[in-house]
Design a protein around this motif. Sequence first.
Motif, PDB file in Angstrom:
ATOM      1  N   MET A  65       0.825  -1.221   0.000  1.00 46.56           N
ATOM      2  CA  MET A  65       0.000   0.000   0.000  1.00 46.56           C
ATOM      3  C   MET A  65       0.859   1.271   0.000  1.00 46.56           C
ATOM      4  N   PRO A  66       1.978   1.375   0.778  1.00 46.42           N
ATOM      5  CA  PRO A  66       2.772   2.626   0.717  1.00 46.42           C
ATOM      6  C   PRO A  66       3.301   2.907  -0.687  1.00 46.42           C
ATOM      7  N   MET A  67       3.708   1.822  -1.364  1.00 44.43           N
ATOM      8  CA  MET A  67       4.231   2.013  -2.717  1.00 44.43           C
ATOM      9  C   MET A  67       3.114   2.436  -3.659  1.00 44.43           C
ATOM     10  N   LEU A  68       1.912   1.829  -3.501  1.00 46.18           N
ATOM     11  CA  LEU A  68       0.801   2.202  -4.375  1.00 46.18           C
ATOM     12  C   LEU A  68       0.374   3.655  -4.134  1.00 46.18           C
ATOM     13  N   LEU A  80      -2.365  -2.982  -9.311  1.00 46.62           N
ATOM     14  CA  LEU A  80      -3.247  -3.805  -8.462  1.00 46.62           C
ATOM     15  C   LEU A  80      -3.911  -4.910  -9.293  1.00 46.62           C
ATOM     16  N   GLN A  81      -4.320  -4.601 -10.502  1.00 48.19           N
ATOM     17  CA  GLN A  81      -4.936  -5.607 -11.364  1.00 48.19           C
ATOM     18  C   GLN A  81      -3.920  -6.685 -11.759  1.00 48.19           C
ATOM     19  N   GLU A  82      -2.645  -6.250 -11.999  1.00 49.83           N
ATOM     20  CA  GLU A  82      -1.614  -7.226 -12.322  1.00 49.83           C
ATOM     21  C   GLU A  82      -1.391  -8.186 -11.164  1.00 49.83           C
ATOM     22  N   ALA A  83      -1.453  -7.620  -9.965  1.00 45.39           N
ATOM     23  CA  ALA A  83      -1.265  -8.485  -8.782  1.00 45.39           C
ATOM     24  C   ALA A  83      -2.388  -9.530  -8.686  1.00 45.39           C
ATOM     25  N   LEU A  84      -3.597  -9.113  -8.970  1.00 47.84           N
ATOM     26  CA  LEU A  84      -4.713 -10.072  -8.944  1.00 47.84           C
ATOM     27  C   LEU A  84      -4.558 -11.112 -10.039  1.00 47.84           C
ATOM     28  N   GLN A  85      -4.098 -10.701 -11.212  1.00 50.09           N
ATOM     29  CA  GLN A  85      -3.940 -11.655 -12.309  1.00 50.09           C
ATOM     30  C   GLN A  85      -2.849 -12.673 -11.998  1.00 50.09           C
ATOM     31  N   GLU A  86      -1.762 -12.226 -11.300  1.00 46.74           N
ATOM     32  CA  GLU A  86      -0.718 -13.169 -10.926  1.00 46.74           C
ATOM     33  C   GLU A  86      -1.258 -14.261  -9.998  1.00 46.74           C
ATOM     34  N   VAL A  87      -2.177 -13.862  -9.114  1.00 45.45           N
ATOM     35  CA  VAL A  87      -2.748 -14.867  -8.196  1.00 45.45           C
ATOM     36  C   VAL A  87      -3.592 -15.896  -8.970  1.00 45.45           C
ATOM     37  N   THR A  88      -4.373 -15.415  -9.942  1.00 46.86           N
ATOM     38  CA  THR A  88      -5.248 -16.329 -10.690  1.00 46.86           C
ATOM     39  C   THR A  88      -4.490 -17.147 -11.721  1.00 46.86           C
ATOM     40  N   GLN A 161      -9.396   2.620  -1.131  1.00 48.36           N
ATOM     41  CA  GLN A 161      -9.032   3.853  -1.818  1.00 48.36           C
ATOM     42  C   GLN A 161      -8.304   3.570  -3.124  1.00 48.36           C
ATOM     43  N   PHE A 162      -7.793   2.345  -3.276  1.00 55.09           N
ATOM     44  CA  PHE A 162      -7.080   2.016  -4.510  1.00 55.09           C
ATOM     45  C   PHE A 162      -7.999   1.467  -5.593  1.00 55.09           C
ATOM     46  N   CYS A 163      -9.267   1.326  -5.270  1.00 57.66           N
ATOM     47  CA  CYS A 163     -10.223   0.755  -6.233  1.00 57.66           C
ATOM     48  C   CYS A 163     -10.878   1.874  -7.010  1.00 57.66           C
ATOM     49  N   PRO A 164     -11.151   1.685  -8.275  1.00 59.26           N
ATOM     50  CA  PRO A 164     -11.844   2.699  -9.062  1.00 59.26           C
ATOM     51  C   PRO A 164     -13.200   2.996  -8.447  1.00 59.26           C
ATOM     52  N   GLY A 165     -13.497   4.261  -8.302  1.00 57.53           N
ATOM     53  CA  GLY A 165     -14.774   4.660  -7.717  1.00 57.53           C
ATOM     54  C   GLY A 165     -14.716   4.785  -6.238  1.00 57.53           C
ATOM     55  N   GLY A 166     -13.596   4.393  -5.617  1.00 57.40           N
ATOM     56  CA  GLY A 166     -13.459   4.536  -4.179  1.00 57.40           C
ATOM     57  C   GLY A 166     -12.765   5.853  -3.882  1.00 57.40           C
TER      58      GLY A 166
END
Length: 585
Positions: A65-68, A80-88, A161-166
């Motif tokens: 989160m500090p880096m983001l 953040l989306q890349e991180a989710l894709q790496e998990v899947t 806060q890192f999500c679109p619309g948040g």
Amino acid sequence: MDVSSQRSPVSLLALAALALVILGVALSALTWRNLVEQRRLIDQHVLFAARAILHGVEANLTRVMPMLGRMQPEEARLRLQEALQEVTASGDVLFLGVYDSHGQLLLSSQPETAGGAVQPPLDPLALEDLAVTGEWFGSLPFAGGTTMLGYASTMRPGMAQFCPGGRGLGQGPGQGSGQGPGRGPGSGPGTAPGRQAPVYFLVGMSLDEHYQQYRQFRSQAMAQTGFVLGAAALVWLLLLAYMRRRTQGRKLVRLESFHSKLLDSIPEGIIAVDASGMVTAANPAAKNILGEELAGRSFDSLPVAACLREPGEGCAAAGEWRQQDLEGRHLEILSRSLDGETLVILRDRTHLRSLENDLEQSRQLATVGRLAAGVAHEIRNPLSALRGFAQLFASKLKGREPEESYARTMVQEADRLGRVVTDLLYLAKPRPMEPAPVELAALCGELESLLRFDLERRNASFATALEAPEAFADPDALKQALINLVLNALAALPAEGGAVTVRSESRQGGTAVSVQDDGHGMSEEERSRALEPFFTTRRDGSGLGLAIVQSIVRHHGGELEIESDPGRGTRVTMFFRSVAPQGNG
């Protein structure tokens, strides 16, 4: 022949069928319960895995989160989306996504260029559970018709806060991407004014591998259940076959026992002869008739075999039956072929022939009786007058020969004719018998005294052999019968004299009294006709003596036997029962 079984196996088979049904129901219920439990364990395992993955992803995001926060919003969103894709990308996790409080997808592990990819939504029921409990899990559709197990929980406030619309990523409160005024993530239902609306993090797990294992387990469980039920059904069928066979076996044993008892109890003799001519079986009646052991012997060695082959001496054909006289017995023989064997049936008709002879004698006596009843009185009155005149002539012609001899002859013949008429009247209407115990020794003494002159004239001796002291008979009738038999015995003695013996012996059911002589005896033909009325071999005999004796014995309910051989004398035996039969007075 049908034989009923003593015990029916229906109740046992019904119990076995009920046990089979209960076993099937219980086994099916247990299998279903195991399948449900296995499915629950799979879902629970996947849920634990999804929860662990989701918390792990959140923990990793928290560290970056500090880096983001130092990145531009668009760059932070991409990272953040890349991180989710790496998990899947590992394959166990199919989908990661972030949803707002309205169930709209904010961020997912699916690339935006996936074009047409199905994005799993959160339905109102899932949102309601998330609002109340903070987490939800259930099945969700995925791309290509795949079903995944999804787990969702409220995202940590700092991550929203890192999500679109948040809030964050350069957007102020109340402003959202593509949102109208007052329609940002902070304006969801149940959200207080000025407070940020919750954001939900969803992880979707693949169920294919788990469901494949579940399907294998289900197939194995169903196969095992089917095998057990099939084995139980097979056991039941085997039990049914066994019970039927045992029932048939019991019936067969009872039928064989019944047939054996039936063959052992019937009076006819049964002999089974195999194809080689050996006797394989014989019932007790056959042994009694032939008087010897039969099983295992050659049938040709038996005395009845020759009669079946060709009638000869002592054997005659009477239709299908053969008649044979064997050792004083009259036999009827029948032969039948049966399944490669020969069945020989023997019937002892000696007693029946005796009854037939007695019946014939009774008919003859009845004929004589009717004749005697018609002429006896007509003969007796003139005969008395003739005898009186003969006596008168004998007294007038006394001393004048041959006239006196003629007159005495007339008197003697009239007396003899009178005795014949008396015997005829007795045969026509015998008096009722009054049986009582008779002392045989005293009776024989009277006989010896009464017949003393006849014994002296024939130069004969009189003896007794009384093993039985008394007989149950009418005294006068028994005395008359013994007189007739002794006179017949005296007449059968040779000119030089002989012996007459009266014997008695106890037999089962009565006493046998016999008169025996050592005279010339009788031939077979004479013996067979000895009881016929008017049959005699003596010139001065009437032929009624033995007929009267037979009538006396018959009215006592007894039996008369004649044993005689030429040159060996004659023995006539009278059997008197211990109790007088009904109907014979």
